[in-house]
Motif scaffolding. Structure first.
Motif, mmCIF file in Angstrom:
data_model
loop_
_atom_site.group_PDB
_atom_site.id
_atom_site.type_symbol
_atom_site.label_atom_id
_atom_site.label_comp_id
_atom_site.label_asym_id
_atom_site.label_seq_id
_atom_site.Cartn_x
_atom_site.Cartn_y
_atom_site.Cartn_z
ATOM 1 N N CYS A 267 -14.949 73.823 50.628
ATOM 2 C CA CYS A 267 -14.261 75.011 51.138
ATOM 3 C C CYS A 267 -14.551 76.254 50.301
ATOM 4 N N ARG A 268 -15.496 76.128 49.387
ATOM 5 C CA ARG A 268 -15.808 77.268 48.536
ATOM 6 C C ARG A 268 -16.359 78.412 49.382
ATOM 7 N N ILE A 269 -15.907 79.627 49.092
ATOM 8 C CA ILE A 269 -16.328 80.802 49.845
ATOM 9 C C ILE A 269 -17.771 81.140 49.494
ATOM 10 N N ARG A 270 -18.588 81.303 50.513
ATOM 11 C CA ARG A 270 -19.995 81.644 50.296
ATOM 12 C C ARG A 270 -20.158 83.164 50.244
ATOM 13 N N GLY A 271 -21.137 83.603 49.443
ATOM 14 C CA GLY A 271 -21.405 85.031 49.381
ATOM 15 C C GLY A 271 -20.407 85.763 48.494
ATOM 16 N N ASP A 272 -20.264 87.045 48.742
ATOM 17 C CA ASP A 272 -19.403 87.907 47.929
ATOM 18 C C ASP A 272 -17.945 87.684 48.321
ATOM 19 N N VAL A 273 -17.157 87.075 47.438
ATOM 20 C CA VAL A 273 -15.755 86.765 47.748
ATOM 21 C C VAL A 273 -14.935 88.024 47.968
ATOM 22 N N ARG A 274 -15.415 89.152 47.443
ATOM 23 C CA ARG A 274 -14.659 90.397 47.565
ATOM 24 C C ARG A 274 -14.613 90.921 48.990
ATOM 25 N N ARG A 275 -15.463 90.388 49.847
ATOM 26 C CA ARG A 275 -15.467 90.812 51.253
ATOM 27 C C ARG A 275 -14.463 90.026 52.098
ATOM 28 N N HIS A 276 -13.902 88.980 51.547
ATOM 29 C CA HIS A 276 -12.927 88.181 52.288
ATOM 30 C C HIS A 276 -11.716 89.055 52.629
#
Length: 356
Positions: A107-116
């Motif tokens: 479930c790890r967020i892919r890419g830049d987490v700041r865009r979540h």
């Protein structure tokens, strides 16, 4: 209009040069629009830009100061030009967000987490526009429904745009596969008249006393076909423990509002005083807040009228400019817009030197 002006200046010059000059004029106008003018009234008075009509009117909740350029932020980095927070809060936002989303390797967020979208919501405490979202009215959890037990009464309210929430999260099934890890409150026991009661211990960092998984679409009823039920669930979600911007969530209740100007009847018929689900206009805030919030205790400060005229009466000679309400919707930072305008001016100047 810019092209017509360019034609008048350049006369019979080639069309290409006229278009370039028009482009340069537009860029300069964009840059100059950031400048502020002061309008004096008949008595030579002017609005005091530093004066607040209420606590938090122009100052950030976290710092107690107006927004300003911070030392480098890493998680909420889009506010590096102008911010309502300091690096320590930025670090907290990052740590708590990663704790909430720590749901296993798959479930790890892919890419830049700041865009979540939740990361962006966490950064509301750094948003330089945060003071503009404030409605200085006590937030009562029963404004949602009688089952809103997870929200304590809070001294003030932050407005969140319903349209943004619906467009971004929809029915919240985006979290179905992994869920969210929310903080458990810290509990203690007290002796009250011979009875032992359980109480919540305040001022504890998130996740200090444990956590639990929730699946928002199961925890709340996000029925897109039932507008009233959906709005209630949005507000319950925003005010659920540890799901919103750190520090702000203990100072403010989060109110979901439509991006429509209120009619006077909307305010008068609201279930809770001064908590309509719409945005109050300048005139409504000027009247309602002065009458309902300040009353006879109001003194020394007046609201600025549209024409900035201020009478030297019992409210004093200075005035605090009050704006129409606005709501949070994770808009691009103002610093980014100013940077874009500056780049546009520089680029157009170079073109003008070599071509015109």
């Amino acid at each position: 209009m810019a092209f017509q002006f360019a034609s008048a200046v350049l006369g019979s010059q080639p069309l290409r040069r006229k278009k370039i000059l028009a482009f340069c004029l537009v860029a300069l106008l964009l840059q100059s629009s950031k400048c502020k003018s002061v309008v004096l009234d008949d008595d030579g008075l002017n609005p005091d830009e530093d004066l607040e009509a209420y606590d938090g009117h122009k100052t950030c909740s976290i710092t107690g100061h107006p927004p300003r350029k911070p030392r480098a932020l890493t998680f909420c980095n889009r506010f590096n030009d102008n911010a309502c927070c300091i690096p320590g809060i930025d670090v907290d936002d990052h740590v708590y967000f990663m704790e909430m989303m720590d749901n296993g390797i798959s479930c790890r967020i892919r890419g830049d987490v700041r865009r979540h979208p939740i990361a962006r919501m966490y950064c509301m405490n750094c948003d330089p526009n945060q003071p503009k979202y404030v409605r200085p009215v006590e937030y009562d959890p029963s404004i949602i429904n009688d089952d809103a037990e997870d929200t304590d009464e809070r001294d003030s309210t932050l407005l969140v745009c319903r349209g943004y929430m619906k467009e971004t999260f929809g029915d919240f099934t985006m979290f179905d596969d992994c869920g969210m890890l929310v903080s458990e409150p810290c509990l203690g026991l007290v002796l009250d008249d011979g009875d032992i009661e359980e109480i919540v211990i305040d001022d504890r960092d998130r996740y200090t006393c444990g956590d639990e998984y929730i699946v928002p679409s199961s925890e709340f009823d996000f029925d897109l076909d039932d507008e009233e039920e959906y709005d209630e669930s949005l507000e319950l979600f925003l005010n659920f423990r540890s799901l919103n911007s750190p520090e702000l969530d203990v100072r403010f209740g989060f109110r979901v509002v439509y991006e429509d100007d209120c009619e006077d009847d909307d305010i008068e018929n609201a279930d809770h005083p001064l908590q309509p689900s719409c945005l109050m206009t300048f005139e409504q805030r000027n009247f309602e807040f002065r009458v309902n919030l300040t009353g006879e205790e109001w003194g020394g400060v007046a609201y600025c009228e549209d024409d900035d005229n201020v009478d030297d009466d019992e409210y004093g000679a200075k005035c605090a400019r009050i704006e129409p309400e606005t709501c949070y919707k994770a808009a691009r930072s103002s610093g980014s817009l100013e940077f874009a305008a500056s780049v546009l001016v520089a680029f157009s100047s170079v073109i003008a030197i070599f071509v015109v």
